[in-house]
Design an enzyme around this catalytic site. Structure first.
Site, PDB file in Angstrom:
ATOM      1  N   ASN A 111      19.893   8.939  29.182  1.00  0.00           N
ATOM      2  CA  ASN A 111      20.565   8.361  30.332  1.00  0.00           C
ATOM      3  C   ASN A 111      20.439   9.211  31.599  1.00  0.00           C
ATOM      4  O   ASN A 111      20.470   8.683  32.705  1.00  0.00           O
ATOM      5  CB  ASN A 111      22.049   8.152  29.989  1.00  0.00           C
ATOM      6  CG  ASN A 111      22.865   7.819  31.204  1.00  0.00           C
ATOM      7  OD1 ASN A 111      22.780   6.714  31.745  1.00  0.00           O
ATOM      8  ND2 ASN A 111      23.666   8.771  31.669  1.00  0.00           N
ATOM      9  N   GLN A 127       9.825  13.502  47.879  1.00  0.00           N
ATOM     10  CA  GLN A 127      10.738  13.046  46.826  1.00  0.00           C
ATOM     11  C   GLN A 127       9.990  12.643  45.555  1.00  0.00           C
ATOM     12  O   GLN A 127      10.589  12.542  44.486  1.00  0.00           O
ATOM     13  CB  GLN A 127      11.542  11.838  47.312  1.00  0.00           C
ATOM     14  CG  GLN A 127      12.463  12.111  48.478  1.00  0.00           C
ATOM     15  CD  GLN A 127      13.254  10.878  48.901  1.00  0.00           C
ATOM     16  OE1 GLN A 127      13.342   9.898  48.166  1.00  0.00           O
ATOM     17  NE2 GLN A 127      13.836  10.927  50.089  1.00  0.00           N
ATOM     18  N   SER A 163      15.926   0.682  34.592  1.00  0.00           N
ATOM     19  CA  SER A 163      16.505  -0.002  35.745  1.00  0.00           C
ATOM     20  C   SER A 163      15.641  -1.197  36.084  1.00  0.00           C
ATOM     21  O   SER A 163      14.429  -1.206  35.802  1.00  0.00           O
ATOM     22  CB  SER A 163      16.561   0.955  36.947  1.00  0.00           C
ATOM     23  OG  SER A 163      16.891   0.267  38.131  1.00  0.00           O
ATOM     24  N   TYR A 216      11.734   6.205  42.669  1.00  0.00           N
ATOM     25  CA  TYR A 216      12.660   5.941  41.563  1.00  0.00           C
ATOM     26  C   TYR A 216      12.162   4.762  40.736  1.00  0.00           C
ATOM     27  O   TYR A 216      12.147   4.813  39.500  1.00  0.00           O
ATOM     28  CB  TYR A 216      14.056   5.661  42.116  1.00  0.00           C
ATOM     29  CG  TYR A 216      15.103   5.392  41.062  1.00  0.00           C
ATOM     30  CD1 TYR A 216      15.680   6.447  40.347  1.00  0.00           C
ATOM     31  CD2 TYR A 216      15.521   4.094  40.773  1.00  0.00           C
ATOM     32  CE1 TYR A 216      16.629   6.212  39.369  1.00  0.00           C
ATOM     33  CE2 TYR A 216      16.479   3.849  39.802  1.00  0.00           C
ATOM     34  CZ  TYR A 216      17.032   4.904  39.107  1.00  0.00           C
ATOM     35  OH  TYR A 216      17.981   4.665  38.139  1.00  0.00           O
ATOM     36  N   GLY A 217      11.738   3.699  41.425  1.00  0.00           N
ATOM     37  CA  GLY A 217      11.239   2.530  40.710  1.00  0.00           C
ATOM     38  C   GLY A 217      10.033   2.851  39.848  1.00  0.00           C
ATOM     39  O   GLY A 217       9.930   2.410  38.700  1.00  0.00           O
ATOM     40  N   LYS A 220      11.049   4.762  36.712  1.00  0.00           N
ATOM     41  CA  LYS A 220      11.666   3.919  35.695  1.00  0.00           C
ATOM     42  C   LYS A 220      10.658   2.946  35.080  1.00  0.00           C
ATOM     43  O   LYS A 220      10.757   2.610  33.890  1.00  0.00           O
ATOM     44  CB  LYS A 220      12.859   3.172  36.287  1.00  0.00           C
ATOM     45  CG  LYS A 220      14.033   4.097  36.638  1.00  0.00           C
ATOM     46  CD  LYS A 220      14.546   4.843  35.411  1.00  0.00           C
ATOM     47  CE  LYS A 220      15.817   5.618  35.688  1.00  0.00           C
ATOM     48  NZ  LYS A 220      16.366   6.282  34.478  1.00  0.00           N
ATOM     49  N   THR A 250      28.889   3.854  40.590  1.00  0.00           N
ATOM     50  CA  THR A 250      28.727   5.238  40.144  1.00  0.00           C
ATOM     51  C   THR A 250      28.393   6.114  41.343  1.00  0.00           C
ATOM     52  O   THR A 250      28.150   5.620  42.447  1.00  0.00           O
ATOM     53  CB  THR A 250      27.580   5.347  39.119  1.00  0.00           C
ATOM     54  OG1 THR A 250      26.348   4.977  39.770  1.00  0.00           O
ATOM     55  CG2 THR A 250      27.811   4.453  37.914  1.00  0.00           C
TER      56      THR A 250
END
Length: 291
Positions: A111, A127, A163, A216-217, A220, A250
């Site tokens: 996780n 990044q 995600s 990020y995409g 994932k 969150t």
């Protein structure tokens, strides 16, 4: 950036849970808050585990979370163990702890992850590597290290929290989509693809080459592809699935999510606990969805 946590099954789902409970051990990474906290809590409440291990980098928060979850459980031990995802020595130390203490692992929920905020001034290309290093490369390293212990588990399972940001539709190249979804894709080839994305970002060519525009995409998407590779590799030994918890309230979403993290956690808990789970599947909205 923040560590992500990802959501307890409904009473209707409880009857479909696995039935073997004796001495089973579950590990949840990034579980001191948010979605991961509720995954650990719900695994404990399922009654299917003798031990639930909160694998976190922050000792004080991890210990506090373990004590908080323990209050709700009488027949399951909850404990904290240090793990910094991305620190490969930490991965090895955690493996040694699990080997010495339990000699196996029955369920692993990956996780922990990072995400840069939209307001973060760090340039996109700077990044890329940190995001891929933690969310994909470190997850792969940690999981590969844990595989021998999982192979010794009872009704062993891996659940990777991914995600919808990892959806195939982010790739504008059909050739890339075909490559990522090929049932012949190997982990080495997947790592090469991720390296190519990073290199193309640094060269300013990623959009022209058909890649997505989210670090990020992409991280994932690679985790989902890795899930399918492990599912083929460990067929009949470990069920390996992934999930999207949904847009939850969150720290990662700056509390802007529309779903409570306890509900989001269910998407990880269902494949971790259900009877006769599939393998290589992507769960979202409490059922198997489409990548």
């Amino acid at each position: 950036f923040f560590i992500s946590m990802s959501c307890v099954p409904s009473s209707a789902a409880t009857s479909a849970f696995a039935t073997t409970t004796s001495g089973r051990v579950a590990v949840v990474t990034g579980s001191n808050k948010g979605i991961g906290f509720f995954i650990a809590l719900q695994l404990g409440l399922s009654g299917l585990f003798q031990d639930v291990i909160l694998a976190c980098r922050d000792a004080s928060r991890g210990q506090a979370a373990a004590l908080e979850i323990q209050k709700s459980l009488s027949n399951t031990r909850v404990s904290y163990a240090p793990l910094t995802l991305g620190d490969y020595k930490s991965h090895a130390h955690f493996l040694n702890y699990m080997q010495d203490t339990f000699g196996k692992c029955d369920v692993l929920v990956n996780n922990a992850a990072i995400a840069y905020k939209g307001s973060d001034p760090t340039p996109f290309e700077q990044q890329t590597k940190p995001t891929l290093d933690v969310n994909f490369r470190a997850t792969v390293d940690f999981t590969e290290k844990m595989l021998p212990l999982l192979r010794k588990g009872t009704d062993a399972r891996i659940v990777n929290v991914a995600s919808m940001a990892g959806h195939l539709s982010q790739l504008t190249s059909q050739d890339l989509r075909n490559t990522f979804t090929s049932d012949k894709l190997t982990m080495s080839q997947l790592q090469d693809l991720v390296n190519k994305f990073e290199a193309d970002v640094q060269s300013g060519l990623h959009k022209k080459q058909g890649w997505g525009s989210s670090n990020y995409g992409m991280s994932k998407l690679a985790v989902i592809a890795a899930t399918k590779i492990w599912a083929r590799q460990e067929a009949g030994v470990i069920s390996v699935n992934c999930c999207c918890p949904g847009y939850c309230k969150t720290d990662m979403s700056s509390q802007r999510g529309i779903r409570d993290p306890s509900d989001g956690a269910k998407n990880a808990v269902i494949p971790a606990t259900m009877e006769n789970p599939p393998t290589g599947a992507f769960f979202q909205d409490y059922k198997v969805g489409e990548w």
